[in-house]
Design a protein around this motif. Structure first.
Motif, PDB file in Angstrom:
ATOM      1  N   ASN A  31       0.797  -1.221   0.000  1.00  0.00           N
ATOM      2  CA  ASN A  31       0.000   0.000   0.000  1.00  0.00           C
ATOM      3  C   ASN A  31       0.833   1.276   0.000  1.00  0.00           C
ATOM      4  N   LYS A  72      -7.202   1.060   7.766  1.00  0.00           N
ATOM      5  CA  LYS A  72      -7.064   2.266   6.934  1.00  0.00           C
ATOM      6  C   LYS A  72      -5.603   2.679   6.770  1.00  0.00           C
ATOM      7  N   TYR A  75     -14.626  -4.497   3.809  1.00  0.00           N
ATOM      8  CA  TYR A  75     -14.374  -3.539   2.719  1.00  0.00           C
ATOM      9  C   TYR A  75     -13.009  -2.860   2.900  1.00  0.00           C
ATOM     10  N   ARG A 119     -10.100  -4.985   1.902  1.00  0.00           N
ATOM     11  CA  ARG A 119      -9.893  -5.048   0.446  1.00  0.00           C
ATOM     12  C   ARG A 119      -9.356  -3.726  -0.086  1.00  0.00           C
ATOM     13  N   GLU A 120      -9.931  -2.637   0.379  1.00  0.00           N
ATOM     14  CA  GLU A 120      -9.584  -1.312  -0.137  1.00  0.00           C
ATOM     15  C   GLU A 120      -8.127  -0.960   0.136  1.00  0.00           C
ATOM     16  N   TYR A 121      -7.634  -1.315   1.324  1.00  0.00           N
ATOM     17  CA  TYR A 121      -6.278  -0.928   1.718  1.00  0.00           C
ATOM     18  C   TYR A 121      -5.301  -2.100   1.686  1.00  0.00           C
TER      19      TYR A 121
END
Length: 814
Positions: A422, A568, A593, A596-598
């Motif tokens: 990330n 996050k 979520y 998956r997003e981060y």
């Protein structure tokens, strides 16, 4: 002939200078040498500060001058024998008087031109070269001092003068042809203009001086002696595993130097590059170390020679439809920057010509913005070009290597490796020669990016996992014990280096950036800081380690509410705490979520069945296209232990107490005996199978009497178990009368769920479930009649810790 250059750190003290003298002595035994020195460590900054203070009319410039005087006189007294000191001190004091008069003049007129600044700052090298030359003589070495100002001729661009090589080379050649000294000492950085005015060569000037001389005399090698053992694969201050590069080409060295490798300044290479004179970077404090050899060709063992970076960069974007197909936009843009003498470190332009993005130093961003806005004022007013976008606090990270162009997939590996951790990439630049692949990233991600890339390209694929562990009670303590036991195995067999960076108990927290010693953590933790989960989170964020994992071994609701904050920040979460996944359905979905997003794994295998692969199996069923129709399970190891050991000869209260002693129940046994714990587990399984369900939707057929349900505290609850002994005895007697065994069963069937104590007949799969074992029956479209059965130990600190450990390893292997 060899040329040796020593930087400020190499001559910062008399002790260091004695090391330099030994190096010079050994080198001069082989051949004649020229020695170029910088100012004593820190002196250049003090000289610049003195000039600035004098210009402001601030009398404290005299304090700076006193520091300079004391430093050099102390060095003389420490280095030069007493009988020889008077002449050396006398000469230095004359030079100090000249410096003092110059500073006083600046103070009186409150003006400091670049020309005068050059004169002031040049004293650093003049002082150091004279003192060291005298020290060499005192050690019986044939040494002669030559002022570089008499050899190097420049233009009058003071503070960053350009060398006039036609005259300079001639001066140097003539001097060394006539000179017979074994050792020639020269001050670096300093020169004079054609008119005889003092000038300096700018940043890296001493290296440049040495390269100019090496080129002019056709030296066999240029040795640059500093405080590190060569050019490293990455900055060792950020990457502990970085190591010196044995061999590197001129082009690779220039690329690394441009992108922040401060051992060498790029222009230094130019004079020797044309003559193909090798440069050797050596360590004054480890003279036997091999160092780095810079030459025409480098070895091709690894296509990547190094990873470098530049900090404090601003990313500026000029874009707009009015740029498309319009010739001269780039010329106007970079012309405006050139006028303001702003250096551009990276440029990228979309093929659509809609935008141009470039990186400059943060300190130049305001000046650049004004210049560009002025240049494109008309287009901006006409909305043909958008207002300039300026993003500060970025950095440029670069892979460097001559042979990258002949190896496929390096760019892909670089960007995928950063992406997995990330590290967001804001801009990319890669020339057709493929000697350098650069990317703009956030300044906060520098350390993570450098370590991630270094691990990928230089460390035999060893992956470092950094754990932040909350809770070191029964489960947490066992987890640490297992990690300690398996560390070497994981490193050798799975290429995983597991470090525990932080620990907490209910009162204290302990951090160690290099990893906590798992042999002594129990004695260290009581001396840690008071526990503060906000500070704990901030520390994790500030460290910003690659492959960070937050491990929650508690049953604490407030800790579970922090998971979103960690996800996050791209920190993985591994937990045996069931509260988060059994909280509101929206929170459960949000955590999924965020994971998956981060790109931050959220693993909670131990929420159900401790170390049993229940959730993982369920996930695989769903992922492969199967559909769960029904789940029957005994999910409480504690309740199974209790009812397996509860009989006519043992009181229910005593069995519950024993379960607590064995570590089967939660610290608050009401969570287990009330059925709440099992409700959470079946809720998690229902959700993982794809059903939207809340805890309140699950029917709880409690076996506890009302007095136990109403108990206000753990002690009151345990007391009710004694008082209600008859109630529990009747339940047991009823089961015995029907030749059944008591099991607390959870069921999920067609979207509804319930939990409760059931009498299990002897022909049922649950009947022979012993000890604290769990069992789960998955009925699916593929397993409609004979269910998929998972059975085994479902409670206890050891198996729960092993489940957590398995999740940690699973993250490491992905």
């Amino acid at each position: 002939m060899k040329v040796l250059k020593f930087g400020g750190s190499s001559i910062a003290s008399s002790e260091n200078i004695n090391k330099v003298i030994n190096i010079v002595k050994n080198s001069s035994a082989e051949t004649n040498i020229a020695v170029v020195v910088s100012a004593l460590g820190g002196i250049t900054d003090v000289l610049l500060n003195a000039g600035a203070l004098a210009c402001k009319g601030d009398e404290s410039y005299k304090n700076s001058f006193q520091i300079i005087e004391n430093k050099h006189i102390d060095i003389i007294r420490e280095l030069i024998p007493v009988n020889n000191q008077s002449g050396v001190l006398g000469q230095i004091k004359k030079m100090l008087n000249t410096l003092e008069n110059t500073l006083e003049g600046v103070f009186l007129i409150n003006e400091l031109s670049a020309k005068t600044s050059d004169k002031i700052v040049s004293f650093g090298e003049l002082f150091s070269s004279f003192i060291i030359c005298e020290a060499l003589k005192s050690n019986g070495l044939h040494s002669e001092l030559k002022n570089s100002q008499e050899l190097i001729v420049t233009d009058d661009n003071f503070s960053n003068a350009a060398v006039i090589f036609s005259k300079t080379n001639k001066n140097i050649e003539n001097f060394f042809k006539q000179n017979s000294a074994k050792i020639v000492m020269l001050p670096g950085f300093v020169a004079k203009t054609e008119q005889g005015e003092v000038s300096t060569l700018g940043r890296g000037g001493s290296d440049y001086t040495a390269a100019i001389i090496a080129s002019a005399v056709n030296a066999s090698v240029l040795e640059i002696w500093t405080d590190v053992s060569g050019m490293y694969t990455a900055n060792p201050k950020f990457v502990r595993e970085a190591f010196p590069i044995k061999n590197i080409s001129y082009q690779e060295a220039m690329e690394l130097s441009h992108f922040g490798a401060k051992v060498l300044y790029p222009p230094t290479i130019q004079p020797v590059l044309k003559k193909e004179i090798s440069i050797c970077i050596k360590n004054t404090f480890e003279p036997e170390a091999e160092g780095t050899l810079i030459s025409k060709k480098s070895s091709n063992e690894n296509p990547i020679k190094g990873i470098s970076h530049i900090e404090n960069m601003a990313l500026i974007t000029l874009e707009g439809g009015g740029m498309i197909g319009i010739p001269g936009i780039s010329k106007r843009l970079f012309g405006a920057l050139s006028t303001e003498k702003i250096s551009v470190s990276l440029i990228t332009q979309a093929s659509s010509e809609y935008s141009i993005c470039f990186a400059i130093n943060n300190s130049d961003s305001e000046k650049a913005t004004e210049a560009i806005n002025k240049e494109f004022e008309y287009e901006i007013k006409q909305n043909r070009i958008e207002p300039l976008v300026v993003e500060q606090n970025n950095a440029i990270i670069a892979l460097v290597g001559d042979h990258m162009k002949s190896h496929q997939g390096i760019s892909g590996k670089m960007f995928s490796t950063l992406g997995k951790n990330n590290v967001n990439i804001r801009a990319i630049a890669q020339g057709a020669s493929e000697k350098n692949i650069s990317a703009v990233i956030s300044h906060k991600d520098i350390k993570k990016a450098l370590n991630t890339l270094h691990s990928e390209f230089f460390e035999n694929q060893t992956k470092q996992l950094n754990l932040f562990v909350v809770g070191v009670g029964n489960v947490g303590g066992k987890l640490l014990e297992q990690i300690k036991q398996q560390q070497q195995y994981l490193l050798e067999n799975l290429k995983l280096q597991v470090r525990v960076i932080a620990l907490t108990n209910s009162k204290k927290m302990l951090f160690n950036e290099d990893g906590i010693n798992l042999d002594t953590w129990e004695s260290q933790l009581p001396n840690g800081e008071p526990l503060n989960m906000e500070v704990f989170h901030q520390n994790v964020t500030d460290l910003n380690y690659r492959n960070s994992i937050f491990v929650d071994n508690t049953a604490n609701e407030s800790v579970s509410k922090l998971y979103a904050n960690y996800l996050k920040e791209s920190v993985a979460v591994v937990t045996c705490n069931k509260i988060a996944c059994s909280s509101s359905y929206n929170n459960y979905l949000n955590l999924k979520y965020l994971a998956r997003e981060y790109n931050a794994p959220f693993l909670f295998e131990t929420n159900v069945g401790a170390g049993l692969p229940i959730i993982d199996t369920l996930k695989n069923l769903i992922a492969s296209g199967d559909k769960v129709t029904k789940i029957q399970a005994v999910l409480s190891g504690s309740l199974n232990f209790i009812f397996n050991n509860f009989d006519a000869e043992t009181s229910f209260s005593d069995v519950v107490n024993e379960a607590g002693v064995q570590g089967y129940t939660e610290p608050d046994p009401r969570i287990d005996l009330s059925g709440i714990d099992v409700m959470r587990k079946i809720l998690i399984l229902a959700r993982e199978s794809g059903t939207q369900l809340e805890l309140s939707d699950i029917k709880n057929n409690s076996f506890l009497p009302q007095s136990s349900l109403d108990a206000d505290s753990v002690s009151d609850f345990l007391e009710t178990l004694k008082l209600e002994a008859e109630h529990f005895n009747k339940i047991q007697q009823n089961a015995d009368a029907n030749n059944c065994r008591l099991k607390f069963v959870a069921e999920f069937d067609n979207g509804t769920a319930n939990v409760g104590l059931q009498k299990i007949p002897s022909d049922h799969p649950f009947y022979n479930l012993d000890g604290s074992d769990n069992i789960v029956l998955f009925f699916t479209e593929r397993y409609p009649i004979q269910p998929l059965i998972i059975k085994g130990a479902g409670a206890g600190a050891d198996v729960t810790a092993s489940g957590l450990f398995a999740d940690i390893i699973r993250i490491g292997n992905n």
